[in-house]
Every structure is written in C-alpha cells, then in structure tokens.
Design an enzyme around this catalytic site. Sequence first.
Site, PDB file in Angstrom:
ATOM      1  N   CYS A 130      -5.138  -5.996  -6.570  1.00  0.00           N
ATOM      2  CA  CYS A 130      -4.133  -5.044  -7.056  1.00  0.00           C
ATOM      3  C   CYS A 130      -2.728  -5.607  -6.809  1.00  0.00           C
ATOM      4  CB  CYS A 130      -4.296  -3.732  -6.303  1.00  0.00           C
ATOM      5  SG  CYS A 130      -3.042  -2.529  -6.754  1.00  0.00           S
TER       6      CYS A 130
ATOM      7  N   GLU B  69      -8.431  -5.819   3.034  1.00  0.00           N
ATOM      8  CA  GLU B  69      -7.039  -6.125   2.674  1.00  0.00           C
ATOM      9  C   GLU B  69      -6.295  -6.726   3.862  1.00  0.00           C
ATOM     10  OE1 GLU B  69      -4.709  -2.820   1.084  1.00  0.00           O
ATOM     11  OE2 GLU B  69      -2.939  -3.783   1.924  1.00  0.00           O
TER      12      GLU B  69
ATOM     13  N   THR C 284      -1.938  -1.153   2.512  1.00  0.00           N
ATOM     14  CA  THR C 284      -1.375  -0.265   1.479  1.00  0.00           C
ATOM     15  C   THR C 284      -1.891   1.164   1.529  1.00  0.00           C
ATOM     16  OG1 THR C 284      -3.090  -1.091   0.010  1.00  0.00           O
ATOM     17  CG2 THR C 284      -0.913  -2.085  -0.206  1.00  0.00           C
TER      18      THR C 284
ATOM     19  N   CYS D  45       1.162   1.775  -0.938  1.00  0.00           N
ATOM     20  CA  CYS D  45       1.259   1.705  -2.397  1.00  0.00           C
ATOM     21  C   CYS D  45       1.623   3.068  -2.977  1.00  0.00           C
ATOM     22  CB  CYS D  45      -0.046   1.196  -2.996  1.00  0.00           C
ATOM     23  SG  CYS D  45      -1.329   2.424  -3.049  1.00  0.00           S
TER      24      CYS D  45
ATOM     25  N   ASN E  47      -7.912   5.183   2.762  1.00  0.00           N
ATOM     26  CA  ASN E  47      -6.958   6.141   2.182  1.00  0.00           C
ATOM     27  C   ASN E  47      -7.552   7.540   2.117  1.00  0.00           C
ATOM     28  OD1 ASN E  47      -7.498   6.953  -0.851  1.00  0.00           O
ATOM     29  ND2 ASN E  47      -8.284   4.889  -0.622  1.00  0.00           N
TER      30      ASN E  47
ATOM     31  N   SER F 188     -10.387   5.588  -4.325  1.00  0.00           N
ATOM     32  CA  SER F 188     -11.596   4.890  -4.766  1.00  0.00           C
ATOM     33  C   SER F 188     -12.692   5.878  -5.161  1.00  0.00           C
ATOM     34  CB  SER F 188     -12.099   3.963  -3.654  1.00  0.00           C
ATOM     35  OG  SER F 188     -12.165   4.649  -2.422  1.00  0.00           O
TER      36      SER F 188
HETATM   37  S1  SF4 Z   1      -4.973   2.192  -3.385  1.00  0.00           S
HETATM   38 FE1  SF4 Z   1      -3.004   1.264  -3.969  1.00  0.00          FE
HETATM   39  S2  SF4 Z   1      -3.194  -0.892  -3.323  1.00  0.00           S
HETATM   40 FE2  SF4 Z   1      -5.258  -0.044  -3.376  1.00  0.00          FE
HETATM   41  S3  SF4 Z   1      -6.005  -0.538  -5.430  1.00  0.00           S
HETATM   42 FE3  SF4 Z   1      -5.090   1.508  -5.530  1.00  0.00          FE
HETATM   43  S4  SF4 Z   1      -2.962   1.168  -6.235  1.00  0.00           S
HETATM   44 FE4  SF4 Z   1      -3.780  -0.774  -5.488  1.00  0.00          FE
END
Ligand code: SF4
Length: 391
Positions: free
Chosen positions: A137, A167, A235, A273, A305, A364
């Site tokens: 990304c 990451e 991120t 991000c 996240n 995700s």
């Molecule tokens: S969470 Fe943020 S850094 Fe990760 S893939 Fe999605 S846009 Fe990209």
Amino acid sequence: MTDAYDDPFERYSYKSDLIERLRAVDGPMAFGRVTVRAAHSFGFCWGVDRAVAMVQDAIAEHPGRPLWLLDQIIHNPRVNADFKRQGVRFIRGPFADHACADEPGEGDVVVIPAFSATVEDTARLRSAGCTIVDTTCPWVIKPHKRTLKYVDDGFTTMIHGLVLHEETRASCSLIASRGGHYIVVADHEQADWVCAFLRGELDAETLVARLPEGALSADFDPTRDLVRVGTINQTTMLASETREIEAKVRDAMAVTYGEEAMNGHFRELNTICRATQDNQDSVALLVEQDQLDLLVVVGGYDSSNTRNLTRVGGGRFPSFHVDGPGAIGDVAIRHRCAETGEFVETMDWLPAGEIVVGFTAGASTPDTLLGETIVRVLEVAGAPLDVLAGR
Ligand code: SF4
C-alpha cells in the site's frame, strides 16, 4: 501513484447489498427493535481492496502458473481461505502448507501483501526468478521513506508498532539494510521504559532486557542509539496512543538535552494511514454521540487496526470484537478483549427492548462478512426476517 485501482470511491471486491444500503443511508436504520448505526467510515480500505483485486487479477492473468502469497494478503481469514481454495499457495503464515517443503521458483508468481515485505524476502524471490506482484500500500511506503531520511541524518527510528506485524518487520528490515538503528515500542508501558532510560532512571541493560525479542536492531546500544530519535508508526496503530507516546518521549529527551536543542534530537511523523484515521474518528464520533447500547467491531483477530477500533470505545459501552457471525450464539457472544487480547464469552450480551447497536469493521474486513454479522445480530434480536432481504 496511479494504477488500475486508483479510484478510492470504487469498491472492487466482496460487495454486500446490505452494506451498500448502510453506506448510502449514512445514518440509523431500523430493523424491528434494533436500530443499526454504522460508523461513517468502516471496512475495506482502499489499500486492502486494491491488494485483493490485484491478487484476483494475477490469478486471471497467469493461468497455469504457480501463484504464491508471501503470507496472508490481509489479516482476514475468509479472504485468505478464498484464495487458498482457488489454488493460491502461501509461503508462510497460518495458511501455508507446513507439511510441504516446496518453495517458489523460476517463473512462479509471488504476491507481496499490502503490508510490504522484508528486504531479505524480496531479494530472495528476485534471485529465485519469481515474477513479483507487489501490492504494498502506498500508505506503507510513506513511513519507509521517512525511515531512510532518519538513517541518512543519523537518527534512530522509533516505531510505534507491533514487533511481529508484517509491516513493522518490513520497516525494521529496511532500516537495518541501510545500516540504521530502530527500536519498536508497542504501548505506553514500553514507551515508559524508554523514557525512564532517557531521564537516567533506568540503566541500558535493563531497558534492553525488558523489550521483547525483535524490538531492537542488532547491537543496539541505548546510550549511543537513543541520542537522536525520529518516530514513525505502524499505519494501523491507535492514533491517540501514538501522539501520547511521541509526546512523552519528546518530553523525556528535553529533560536531558534541553528544549532549545530538541530539533537536533527528536523528530516525529504521524504515519497512521488515512483509512485507519477515518475509521477511528468515525467510531470516536459514535462514542461522542453516546447513543449506542453496544458496539460490535468485526474483523480478524490478528488485525491490528480492528483491535484498535475496539479500543476507541474506551469502555463507554460494551464493545465486542468478533471475527464474524460464527462468534454470535443465541445467548452468548465470543469476542476478543481489546485490552488483554484474551478471548471472552459474554452471556446475555444483547439487551432486551429497543436497542441501538453500533457497527464498524476493520480495514481488512470484507463488506460481505460485516453484512452477515449484522444479519446474525438481527436474527438473535428477533428482528423480522423480511427486513433482512437484500443482505
Ligand atoms: S490500512 Fe491503511 S496502510 Fe493498510 S492497506 Fe489500508 S490504506 Fe493501506
């Protein structure tokens, strides 16, 4: 960056009619006794959607050629399992066939996930003659670029992140490959140890011993390597926690070096991000409005996240991180506690009477999975089945 997936408003995969309706309404929707309030921003981010679509395209473009994923494409079991069913093989991670010693070779196609890859992995794949499909990304590339600047300027990179997250491992590998140093702090406790060292309250050996394996670059010497520090973050961390950690590290350094000298000792860059920030802000808004009876957060259990979205609630009302509808029984919900990481079963979690249930999903989490989870909650609540049409 422009490519075939550069329209942030177009969704490429795992669409759900119910979720499309929720997005269009962008407000409360009543289903019998349950009012559903989705966060304004939730679910698949542009980077994840793009990565998944790139794998789908690679499968279509390379029929008959072995196609591998370096590891999970994103932290969602359903998406990875779908690719595995289509014949995609995983080099490592929970979806790898550990009984098979095969490795990708000349002419095989290998997909690098959205999290990026270590320098060593990328070099190994190139030297093996693999065709690489890099879905990294662009938001992940931003901290990478900043770390290289830190290395050039003689600064150690402090990463607010998780040592085992792909990451962060990629960032560490990049820094080490350029001869730089890094230190990874996951939370306030670890940051406090660093601050204690910076203020002269903790010795170097104790600091090194306390931090988890992999948190420090090789031969890390706190006395030498914590004189000039530049921060980045994974991120997908909790933005507010990153800001607090940066502030406390800066304050600790100012005690030693003086406020006027801080430009030469401390730099910071928020590399959370946009999608993570938007999703966190949207949950924070739901919390501020204080109209929810409970919050259901949908996403893989190893998704950083998603876990952080659950933390945004801050205990104002019950918040349940579930990985999908299967976690929701008729009387009990099995969920992961965002603070302890432990799995918990909560009985009688759905209040009686009219309720407002907030929903959000990690970056995700496919829309289809969120939609099925909402439907499951409505079923348990006894919502009339006809309103479930078009899920
Ligand atoms: S969470 Fe943020 S850094 Fe990760 S893939 Fe999605 S846009 Fe990209």
